[in-house]
Design a protein around this motif. Structure first.
Motif, mmCIF file in Angstrom:
data_model
loop_
_atom_site.group_PDB
_atom_site.id
_atom_site.type_symbol
_atom_site.label_atom_id
_atom_site.label_comp_id
_atom_site.label_asym_id
_atom_site.label_seq_id
_atom_site.Cartn_x
_atom_site.Cartn_y
_atom_site.Cartn_z
ATOM 1 N N ASP A 143 1.014 15.220 12.245
ATOM 2 C CA ASP A 143 0.943 15.702 10.862
ATOM 3 C C ASP A 143 0.641 17.193 10.819
ATOM 4 O OD1 ASP A 143 1.379 13.140 10.085
ATOM 5 O OD2 ASP A 143 -0.664 12.739 9.400
ATOM 6 N N THR A 156 7.270 16.228 4.045
ATOM 7 C CA THR A 156 5.887 16.720 4.114
ATOM 8 C C THR A 156 4.945 15.772 3.382
ATOM 9 O OG1 THR A 156 6.674 19.011 4.209
ATOM 10 C CG2 THR A 156 4.368 18.667 3.592
ATOM 11 N N HIS A 191 -2.395 12.208 13.709
ATOM 12 C CA HIS A 191 -2.921 13.342 12.944
ATOM 13 C C HIS A 191 -2.428 14.669 13.533
ATOM 14 C CE1 HIS A 191 -5.309 11.074 10.178
ATOM 15 N NE2 HIS A 191 -6.085 10.551 11.112
ATOM 16 N N LEU A 215 2.959 20.516 9.304
ATOM 17 C CA LEU A 215 2.550 21.495 8.291
ATOM 18 C C LEU A 215 2.891 22.908 8.749
ATOM 19 C CD1 LEU A 215 -0.913 20.101 7.105
ATOM 20 C CD2 LEU A 215 1.261 20.070 5.867
ATOM 21 N N LEU A 270 1.902 13.553 5.139
ATOM 22 C CA LEU A 270 0.535 13.679 4.633
ATOM 23 C C LEU A 270 0.014 12.335 4.134
ATOM 24 C CD1 LEU A 270 0.691 17.095 2.734
ATOM 25 C CD2 LEU A 270 -0.343 16.621 4.958
ATOM 26 N N THR A 271 0.881 11.583 3.472
ATOM 27 C CA THR A 271 0.488 10.254 3.004
ATOM 28 C C THR A 271 0.202 9.322 4.175
ATOM 29 O OG1 THR A 271 1.879 10.546 1.041
ATOM 30 C CG2 THR A 271 1.181 8.303 1.561
#
Length: 290
Positions: free
Chosen positions: A277, A161, A274, A281, A165-166
């Motif tokens: 990502d 995770t 994105h 989540l 995110l990074t």
């Protein structure tokens, strides 16, 4: 085709759609054969995948050459953006179907099998069935192999995770560098994003090995096992696709294909990353935590 004072680029008839059909057919046909324990299934699938690799290399190469030759104008750029937006929308609904299945299983199917809810009579199917999650086995033990333990949210899932995110930050940094015409920031941000994507996939492979060997968690470990691998597996496939696209964009950036004003090829891949990502989540919350 001409609209007003602008010429809208229309490509010549292409062989690529036919090649796409051939590649998809042999890939899926091989998977079907493999599922039914036909020895030639893997060979057929590999052939289909090879055709798809040839397809993407050739078709995307044509699009890049058309873009570099100046064939595209503002109207074509709008068309590309609309197409990418619809593509990502279709991916949203793809994952929504899996999340919806998980929601149905946990809030309707399992409680009803335990005698709760408006389908309470379903408890007659399995005597003594209890409403528990994760459901690592089904009552018919002869057909399913129960896992010893479910996957927890800490450890590799948490690390992955943080990694994703990074990577969202690094690709945004690369985008800022592109718009500011800072090639070092662009290339550096993309290179770090590619590295993070590869690290994520490496950790996911290790997680699967650990789940199989240490936890006994397989596709046959009840409904939890099947939903876990379907959701995380398809997400891993999307990360793989996204990483390959990032590599292509990195190579193009090194060759100076993008300018601060004309760089939709970069933006389209950034949108997709994105999205990947964001989906993770949701997976981390609903598959690992809740």
């Amino acid at each position: 085709m001409t609209t007003g004072n602008e010429h809208y680029f229309v490509p010549e008839p292409s062989r690529w759609p036919i090649i796409a059909v051939v590649g998809i057919f042999f890939t899926l046909f091989g998977v079907v054969l493999a599922i039914n324990d036909v020895a030639s299934g893997s060979v057929v699938s590999i052939f289909g995948l090879a055709v798809l690799v040839y397809l993407f290399a050739g078709w995307f190469g044509d699009v890049i050459r058309e873009s570099r030759s100046g064939s595209y104008n503002g109207q074509v750029d709008i068309s590309f953006r609309q197409a990418m937006a619809w593509f990502i929308a279709s991916e949203v609904f793809f994952f929504a179907a899996f999340f919806g299945s998980l929601f149905y299983i946990r809030t309707i199917a399992i409680p009803s099998l335990a005698g709760e809810g408006h389908l309470a009579s379903s408890h007659l199917l399995w005597e003594g069935f209890r409403d528990v999650w994760p459901l690592l086995m089904l009552p018919d033990d002869s057909a399913y192999v129960p896992a010893r333990e479910a996957m927890g949210p800490m450890g590799i899932p948490l690390i992955n995770t943080i990694i994703l995110l990074t990577s969202g930050v690094t690709i945004t940094w690369a985008h800022w560098g592109l718009k500011a015409d800072r090639r070092g920031h662009l290339v550096g941000g993309l290179a770090v994003t590619v590295a993070l994507g590869c690290i994520f996939l490496g950790f996911q492979v290790y997680e699967y090995i650990h789940a199989y060997e240490a936890l006994g968690l397989t596709l046959k470990s009840g409904v939890y096992g099947s939903t876990f691998y379907m959701l995380t597996g398809f997400h891993g496939l999307h990360v793989t696709m996204g990483t390959i696209m990032l590599v292509v964009i990195l190579v193009r950036s090194l060759r100076g294909h993008f300018t601060p004003k004309e760089h939709f090829g970069f933006e389209g891949v950034a949108w997709y990353w994105h999205f990947v990502d964001f989906v993770w989540l949701g997976l981390y919350l609903f598959v690992y935590w809740l």
